[in-house]
Design an enzyme around this catalytic site. Structure first.
Site, PDB file in Angstrom:
ATOM      1  N   LYS A   1      31.861  35.583  33.241  1.00  0.00           N
ATOM      2  CA  LYS A   1      30.432  35.535  33.537  1.00  0.00           C
ATOM      3  C   LYS A   1      30.130  36.690  34.485  1.00  0.00           C
ATOM      4  O   LYS A   1      31.021  37.184  35.179  1.00  0.00           O
ATOM      5  CB  LYS A   1      30.095  34.204  34.228  1.00  0.00           C
ATOM      6  CG  LYS A   1      28.665  33.769  34.096  1.00  0.00           C
ATOM      7  CD  LYS A   1      28.393  32.965  32.837  1.00  0.00           C
ATOM      8  CE  LYS A   1      26.934  32.609  32.708  1.00  0.00           C
ATOM      9  NZ  LYS A   1      26.649  31.821  31.515  1.00  0.00           N
TER      10      LYS A   1
ATOM     11  N   GLY B   1      12.233  18.707  27.178  1.00  0.00           N
ATOM     12  CA  GLY B   1      12.196  20.155  26.985  1.00  0.00           C
ATOM     13  C   GLY B   1      12.214  20.532  25.519  1.00  0.00           C
ATOM     14  O   GLY B   1      13.265  20.507  24.882  1.00  0.00           O
ATOM     15  N   VAL B   2      11.026  20.847  24.973  1.00  0.00           N
ATOM     16  CA  VAL B   2      10.968  21.258  23.566  1.00  0.00           C
ATOM     17  C   VAL B   2      10.695  22.769  23.506  1.00  0.00           C
ATOM     18  O   VAL B   2       9.706  23.224  22.943  1.00  0.00           O
ATOM     19  CB  VAL B   2       9.945  20.444  22.735  1.00  0.00           C
ATOM     20  CG1 VAL B   2      10.600  19.210  22.178  1.00  0.00           C
ATOM     21  CG2 VAL B   2       8.711  20.058  23.552  1.00  0.00           C
ATOM     22  N   GLY B   3      11.624  23.511  24.112  1.00  0.00           N
ATOM     23  CA  GLY B   3      11.557  24.975  24.061  1.00  0.00           C
ATOM     24  C   GLY B   3      12.363  25.469  22.877  1.00  0.00           C
ATOM     25  O   GLY B   3      12.324  24.874  21.797  1.00  0.00           O
TER      26      GLY B   3
ATOM     27  N   VAL C   1      15.672  25.487  22.070  1.00  0.00           N
ATOM     28  CA  VAL C   1      16.640  24.564  21.473  1.00  0.00           C
ATOM     29  C   VAL C   1      15.995  23.217  21.154  1.00  0.00           C
ATOM     30  O   VAL C   1      16.163  22.673  20.052  1.00  0.00           O
ATOM     31  CB  VAL C   1      17.852  24.348  22.415  1.00  0.00           C
ATOM     32  CG1 VAL C   1      18.844  23.368  21.795  1.00  0.00           C
ATOM     33  CG2 VAL C   1      18.542  25.670  22.724  1.00  0.00           C
TER      34      VAL C   1
HETATM   35  P1  NAD Z   1      13.698  27.290  26.869  1.00  0.00           P
HETATM   36  O1  NAD Z   1      13.280  27.945  28.146  1.00  0.00           O
HETATM   37  O2  NAD Z   1      13.328  27.925  25.582  1.00  0.00           O
HETATM   38  O3  NAD Z   1      13.145  25.794  26.829  1.00  0.00           O
HETATM   39  C1  NAD Z   1      13.196  24.936  27.933  1.00  0.00           C
HETATM   40  C2  NAD Z   1      12.042  23.967  27.810  1.00  0.00           C
HETATM   41  O4  NAD Z   1      12.156  23.039  28.877  1.00  0.00           O
HETATM   42  C3  NAD Z   1      10.658  24.632  27.950  1.00  0.00           C
HETATM   43  O5  NAD Z   1       9.796  24.104  26.973  1.00  0.00           O
HETATM   44  C4  NAD Z   1      10.234  24.249  29.360  1.00  0.00           C
HETATM   45  O6  NAD Z   1       8.819  24.164  29.497  1.00  0.00           O
HETATM   46  C5  NAD Z   1      10.884  22.893  29.511  1.00  0.00           C
HETATM   47  N1  NAD Z   1      11.092  22.466  30.884  1.00  0.00           N
HETATM   48  C6  NAD Z   1      11.437  23.208  31.961  1.00  0.00           C
HETATM   49  N2  NAD Z   1      11.547  22.440  33.053  1.00  0.00           N
HETATM   50  C7  NAD Z   1      11.287  21.171  32.655  1.00  0.00           C
HETATM   51  C8  NAD Z   1      11.261  19.917  33.303  1.00  0.00           C
HETATM   52  N3  NAD Z   1      11.513  19.813  34.611  1.00  0.00           N
HETATM   53  N4  NAD Z   1      10.950  18.823  32.581  1.00  0.00           N
HETATM   54  C9  NAD Z   1      10.677  18.915  31.261  1.00  0.00           C
HETATM   55  N5  NAD Z   1      10.690  20.076  30.594  1.00  0.00           N
HETATM   56  C10 NAD Z   1      10.985  21.183  31.273  1.00  0.00           C
HETATM   57  O7  NAD Z   1      15.299  27.125  27.014  1.00  0.00           O
HETATM   58  P2  NAD Z   1      16.340  26.852  25.851  1.00  0.00           P
HETATM   59  O8  NAD Z   1      16.937  28.156  25.412  1.00  0.00           O
HETATM   60  O9  NAD Z   1      15.737  25.937  24.857  1.00  0.00           O
HETATM   61  O10 NAD Z   1      17.501  26.103  26.655  1.00  0.00           O
HETATM   62  C11 NAD Z   1      17.339  24.765  27.054  1.00  0.00           C
HETATM   63  C12 NAD Z   1      18.591  24.303  27.788  1.00  0.00           C
HETATM   64  O11 NAD Z   1      19.737  24.433  26.948  1.00  0.00           O
HETATM   65  C13 NAD Z   1      18.925  25.120  29.043  1.00  0.00           C
HETATM   66  O12 NAD Z   1      19.504  24.267  29.992  1.00  0.00           O
HETATM   67  C14 NAD Z   1      19.943  26.124  28.561  1.00  0.00           C
HETATM   68  O13 NAD Z   1      20.794  26.563  29.603  1.00  0.00           O
HETATM   69  C15 NAD Z   1      20.717  25.281  27.567  1.00  0.00           C
HETATM   70  N6  NAD Z   1      21.401  26.046  26.533  1.00  0.00           N
HETATM   71  C16 NAD Z   1      20.696  26.861  25.707  1.00  0.00           C
HETATM   72  C17 NAD Z   1      21.359  27.584  24.730  1.00  0.00           C
HETATM   73  C18 NAD Z   1      20.598  28.483  23.787  1.00  0.00           C
HETATM   74  O14 NAD Z   1      21.198  28.887  22.785  1.00  0.00           O
HETATM   75  N7  NAD Z   1      19.339  28.780  24.026  1.00  0.00           N
HETATM   76  C19 NAD Z   1      22.755  27.477  24.604  1.00  0.00           C
HETATM   77  C20 NAD Z   1      23.461  26.617  25.454  1.00  0.00           C
HETATM   78  C21 NAD Z   1      22.765  25.908  26.427  1.00  0.00           C
END
Ligand code: NAD
Length: 360
Positions: A85, A184-186, A188
């Site tokens: 990292k 969290g519906v971002g 992933v």
């Molecule tokens: P993202 O930023 O696209 O989505 C995160 C979502 O969570 C957003 O919609 C945001 O508004 C919401 N959010 C933030 N704080 C919040 C809270 N307190 N309560 C409710 N919702 C909240 O991120 P992502 O890429 O979808 O990743 C989500 C999680 O998965 C993270 O913890 C990330 O580290 C982990 N992750 C992601 C990946 C990847 O491929 N993107 C891989 C491994 C792990």
């Protein structure tokens, strides 16, 4: 000897790191640390985080902890990768292309022992910039040979992990008619909702971003729950897909779902304490680094020049891996986290002993 110099070696020793590299470019304002935890299984891969740490000690602690986590994640995922990292210290608003290129030259100097990728506050553009200095970078744009957004692969893997948990807890992996609450519906969380919706699940969402909630509701229907009520939602699975540190001793008692399985990293506030509390409450927890490895699988396929289908095939295997972890935990009477750590350590130890046998 100055004790402030000796301490970082003690931390390296404690978490068993191979190498820590301090990177500095005064003119460009770059201060970074690259941590290589373990390369027994392959080159150390892990994202580069850009963050305004309170102190250099905080940055070092973070990069040591995160790189160790990557070793375990790659090992359980069955990938030929080690754990590494990087952190760049500073306000992300000060980030420049010149700084990222300077960072790329430091990555290049390691000759492939460390491979970088996106993480908090770094993006595809930054990876493309680093690519101008070194080949040891993943997550670059598709038009220059990258695998693009890892979100969909991560979501597919999480979907498989959710199914595995359902099978172990209910005897059937079918999501039809099951209620899954997603925090969290971002990137992933939205793709996970798609898989679950297509499989006939009922969905509940919680998100601080109203637009993301609206997008999920319009696409798949469902219900919305307030953030403060999320953990007490009456459902089959709680899927944390937002931020870390969300499960802790203050909310575990209110959890009614029998399963926690989502993509978020570092779901448990205190891994040792909270994994035990969950086991005591008979809540099945799919360890974060096991269930969210789909993105790493996509990046690994990119590195090896394999087609995206290979990454999806690997992500489908998360179903069996999660089941193996849960069953091992039950049979050994340990937490699911201890079970996955043991699987990772076993694989690394086997590889290390094979390597020793090859020595003259
Ligand atoms: P993202 O930023 O696209 O989505 C995160 C979502 O969570 C957003 O919609 C945001 O508004 C919401 N959010 C933030 N704080 C919040 C809270 N307190 N309560 C409710 N919702 C909240 O991120 P992502 O890429 O979808 O990743 C989500 C999680 O998965 C993270 O913890 C990330 O580290 C982990 N992750 C992601 C990946 C990847 O491929 N993107 C891989 C491994 C792990």
């Amino acid at each position: 000897m100055d004790s402030t110099v000796a301490e970082p070696f003690a931390w390296m020793h404690e978490l068993d790191h191979e190498q820590v590299v301090y990177c500095h470019n005064k003119e460009l304002g770059l201060k970074a640390i690259i941590a290589i935890h373990d390369t027994t299984l392959g080159p150390a891969l892990g994202g580069c985080r850009f963050y305004d740490y309170g102190s250099e000690a905080d940055a070092l602690k973070d990069v040591l902890r995160l790189s160790r986590g990557m070793t375990y994640k790659a090992a359980v995922a069955g990938l030929d990768l080690g754990g590494g990292k990087a952190v760049i210290m500073g306000d992300p608003a000060t980030k420049t292309d010149a700084m990222m290129r300077a960072f790329g030259r430091h990555v290049a100097s390691l000759g492939g022992r460390y491979i970088t990728a996106e993480d908090m506050n770094t993006n595809e553009h930054d990876m493309n910039t680093i690519r101008r200095e070194t080949e040891w970078v993943t997550g670059v744009s598709k038009h220059i040979g990258g695998s693009g957004d890892p979100g969909p692969s991560t979501a597919f893997g999480v979907f498989q992990g959710v199914r595995a948990c359902l099978e172990v807890v209910y005897g059937s992996s079918d999501v039809r008619g099951r209620t899954i609450a997603i925090q969290g519906v971002g990137s992933v969380g939205f793709q996970l909702a798609r898989h679950l919706h297509e499989g006939g699940a009922k969905l509940v969402y919680s998100d601080v971003n109203d637009r993301n909630i609206a997008r999920a509701m319009e696409s798949f229907g469902g219900q919305v729950v307030d953030g403060k009520d999320f953990w007490a939602t009456e459902c089959d699975v709680l899927a944390p897909c937002a931020i870390g540190g969300v499960v802790h001793e203050r909310n575990i008692g209110s959890i009614r779902a029998p399963i926690i399985a989502g993509s978020a990293n570092n779901v448990l506030e205190d891994e040792a304490r909270d994994s035990v509390l969950l086991t005591e409450q008979q809540i099945t927890y799919a360890p974060d680094y096991v269930i969210n490895a789909g993105g790493l699988m996509a990046v690994s396929a990119e590195l090896n020049g394999w087609p995206h289908e290979k990454a999806m095939e690997d992500a489908a295997g998360i179903f069996d891996t999660v089941k193996r972890v849960l069953n091992k935990a039950t049979s050994a009477g340990i937490t699911t986290l201890a079970a996955s750590d043991a699987l990772a350590e076993e694989r690394i130890a086997n590889a290390a002993s094979l390597q020793r046998m090859r020595l003259p």
